[in-house]
Scaffold this active site. Structure first.
Site, PDB file in Angstrom:
ATOM      1  CE1 TYR A  52      -3.476   2.764   0.525  1.00 32.17           C
ATOM      2  CE2 TYR A  52      -2.062   3.502   2.328  1.00 32.17           C
ATOM      3  CZ  TYR A  52      -3.118   3.725   1.461  1.00 32.17           C
ATOM      4  OH  TYR A  52      -3.801   4.911   1.515  1.00 32.17           O
ATOM      5  CG  HIS A  82      -4.746  13.828  -0.538  1.00 30.28           C
ATOM      6  ND1 HIS A  82      -4.598  13.126  -1.702  1.00 30.28           N
ATOM      7  CD2 HIS A  82      -5.291  12.959   0.356  1.00 30.28           C
ATOM      8  CE1 HIS A  82      -5.009  11.883  -1.526  1.00 30.28           C
ATOM      9  NE2 HIS A  82      -5.440  11.758  -0.289  1.00 30.28           N
ATOM     10  CG  ASN A 194      -0.963   8.644   5.914  1.00 31.28           C
ATOM     11  OD1 ASN A 194      -1.934   8.842   6.634  1.00 31.28           O
ATOM     12  ND2 ASN A 194      -0.960   7.771   4.916  1.00 31.28           N
ATOM     13  CE1 TYR A 278     -19.976  25.706  48.103  1.00 34.42           C
ATOM     14  CE2 TYR A 278     -20.855  24.716  46.098  1.00 34.42           C
ATOM     15  CZ  TYR A 278     -20.823  24.802  47.482  1.00 34.42           C
ATOM     16  OH  TYR A 278     -21.629  23.977  48.226  1.00 34.42           O
ATOM     17  NE  ARG A 281     -16.640  27.507  50.881  1.00 37.54           N
ATOM     18  CZ  ARG A 281     -17.742  26.761  51.061  1.00 37.54           C
ATOM     19  NH1 ARG A 281     -17.628  25.534  51.533  1.00 37.54           N
ATOM     20  NH2 ARG A 281     -18.933  27.250  50.790  1.00 37.54           N
ATOM     21  CG  PHE A 326      -3.293   7.123   9.629  1.00 35.43           C
ATOM     22  CD1 PHE A 326      -4.649   7.146   9.885  1.00 35.43           C
ATOM     23  CD2 PHE A 326      -2.769   6.052   8.933  1.00 35.43           C
ATOM     24  CE1 PHE A 326      -5.480   6.118   9.454  1.00 35.43           C
ATOM     25  CE2 PHE A 326      -3.593   5.027   8.495  1.00 35.43           C
ATOM     26  CZ  PHE A 326      -4.953   5.059   8.762  1.00 35.43           C
ATOM     27  CD  GLU A 410      -9.025   7.469   4.252  1.00 32.97           C
ATOM     28  OE1 GLU A 410      -9.484   8.618   4.388  1.00 32.97           O
ATOM     29  OE2 GLU A 410      -8.057   7.199   3.525  1.00 32.97           O
TER      30      GLU A 410
END
Length: 496
Positions: A52, A82, A194, A278, A281, A326, A410
């Site tokens: 791959y 991309h 990646n 609060y 405190r 990744f 994916e």
């Protein structure tokens, strides 16, 4: 000196490299690892075995084998296709830290990239050639594909650089520096895009900012308590050793330091008040919980900074594992949790600001002795209320969502890039909230004179008064608020 791929990277070291105060190198050991892994990739690329990303297509096209002649074009196409980010560019600081983190990961010798490509990225870092990267478009798996593609397009002579505050085409910048664009080879495009470096850079920047804001929140709380003439007893060591969360212990100790030698604290030890609200405190419990979240995120970030997060991971001439390093989930979930922690620091700060304008325990309403004609500090608390609510709306966890991409290949993504961006938005709002509380607290301290306070509080009071005068009569407060915000952003206030 820092050795890429060998030494342990930390938040402070990443910033040191980015600012040029820490020199970073690739030593012989890292060079050997990089070259050895590159040889393995070349062996795989020339074989008939489908691996791959080396000799196959990407994502759902992983079943399409690529010939050796097509390998280079495959890697070039990967970056070009991309680079689809949108929105405003991320900061130059983020771009630089992304490159630093990527170089450190590549130098560990599992990515198969050529040494000369890594050296070119280091040249970009050292010469402040910072690529323009849009802020939107990553889903946080397969890593931060879109932003990393934009980050490394300039290696091909594509994309753009920041030169000062101008955006200049990469071709022009490379020509000016006498650099030729690269022709990527097998695995290199995938090694570059990646990874989790977009998420990681946002985490690093956020952690650095939050570290200071945690300390500053303690200072603001202590100044507000002094102005309110609250009690120091909730911070006694014995109380916290019987519930010893790390963050709580740290905050309680800091509060004791912030009240050390305070005449003002001593002046009302025998008053009739039993307990404080609060937001005063419970500072160790609330600020402490936020610190615990910070510690956890910092721990995870340092693991990620020193990890290999691209894919596939090259182990030998015959083994390249296509896994999921990744995937951004480890950071995404912690970023969402720490976003809540940062938001809570603002939430409790706003409550303390509100207490200071109620007109109790010797303080005039709205911190002005001339109320009616003057509104005093009525309205800045509207601003903190708005910022607190904005932060609450930003606390929805992107990591709880996932939308399948890449034709279902994916099918579960982290959305950690959105988590990182929102984390930093919340911290930006927190800076403003604390700035306003500090302005309120300084005004409240005016009504406790001639009493003195601890050395740290007196130092900060002086710093603030050099920028913002005591409010006597109504005036436009915008400049005062902006001056306070700059003190916080520039980390000019003393916290230790």
């Amino acid at each position: 000196m820092f050795n890429y791929g060998i030494d342990t990277l930390t938040v402070d070291k990443a910033f040191g490299i980015a600012k040029g105060t820490l020199k970073a190198f690739i030593n012989v050991q890292a060079i050997d690892k990089v070259n050895s892994c590159r040889q393995k990739v070349e062996t795989i690329a020339s074989s008939n075995k489908a691996v791959y990303g080396i000799n196959t297509g990407f994502g759902p096209l992983c079943d399409v084998q690529i010939t050796p002649d097509e390998t280079s074009k495959l890697q070039e196409n990967l970056l070009i296709t991309h680079a689809v980010g949108v929105g405003n560019p991320i900061s130059k600081e983020l771009s630089k830290i992304m490159m630093i983190c990527k170089v450190h990961a590549l130098c560990q010798g599992f990515s198969g990239i050529r040494l000369e490509v890594i050296e070119r990225i280091i040249y970009f870092i050292e010469n402040n050639l910072l690529p323009v990267v849009p802020e939107q478009g990553s889903v946080g798996a397969s890593g931060d594909l879109a932003p990393l593609s934009h980050l490394f397009l300039p290696l091909l002579g594509e994309g753009e650089f920041w030169i000062g505050d101008e955006i200049i085409p990469a071709k022009e910048v490379l020509k000016k520096h006498h650099l030729k664009p690269f022709v990527l080879q097998a695995k290199e495009g995938l090694a570059l895009i990646n990874g989790t470096q977009f998420i990681l850079a946002h985490t690093i920047v956020g952690l650095k900012k939050m570290e200071y804001l945690l300390d500053l929140a303690d200072v603001a709380g202590a100044m507000s308590i002094e102005g309110y003439q609250g009690s120091e007893s909730p911070f006694k060591e014995t109380l916290h050793t019987i519930r010893p969360f790390k963050g709580n212990l740290v905050v309680a100790e800091r509060m004791r330091l912030l009240f050390k030698n305070s005449e003002n604290i001593k002046s009302h030890l025998d008053c009739a008040r039993v307990q404080d609200p609060y937001s005063m405190r419970c500072i160790p419990q609330v600020h402490g919980a936020s610190r615990n979240a910070f510690y956890h995120l910092n721990e995870l970030a340092e693991i990620e900074m020193n990890s290999v997060t691209d894919n596939p991971i090259v182990l030998s001439e015959t083994v390249a594992i296509s896994g999921g390093n990744f995937h951004g989930q480890p950071l995404a979930m912690a970023l969402d949790y720490t976003s809540i922690a940062a938001s809570e620091l603002g939430n409790i700060s706003d409550r303390r600001s509100y207490l200071l304008i109620e007109g109790k325990y010797g303080l005039p309403r709205l911190l002005t002795t001339r109320g009616g004609l003057n509104s005093g500090f009525m309205i800045p608390q509207y601003t903190t209320a708005a910022l607190v609510t904005e932060n609450k709306s930003l606390c929805f966890p992107p990591s709880a969502d996932s939308i399948p991409t890449s034709l279902g290949q994916e099918d579960h993504v982290s959305m950690g890039s959105i988590s990182g961006r929102k984390f930093n938005q919340i911290l930006g709002n927190l800076e403003k909230i604390l700035a306003i509380e500090l302005m309120y607290a300084s005004q409240a301290l005016e009504f406790r004179r001639p009493n003195t306070f601890s050395e740290i509080i007196e130092q900060n009071f002086k710093i603030i008064r050099n920028k913002v005068d005591k409010l006597e009569n109504d005036r436009i407060l915008k400049d005062d608020i902006n001056n306070m915000i700059l003190l916080v952003k520039n980390q000019e206030l003393v916290v230790k």
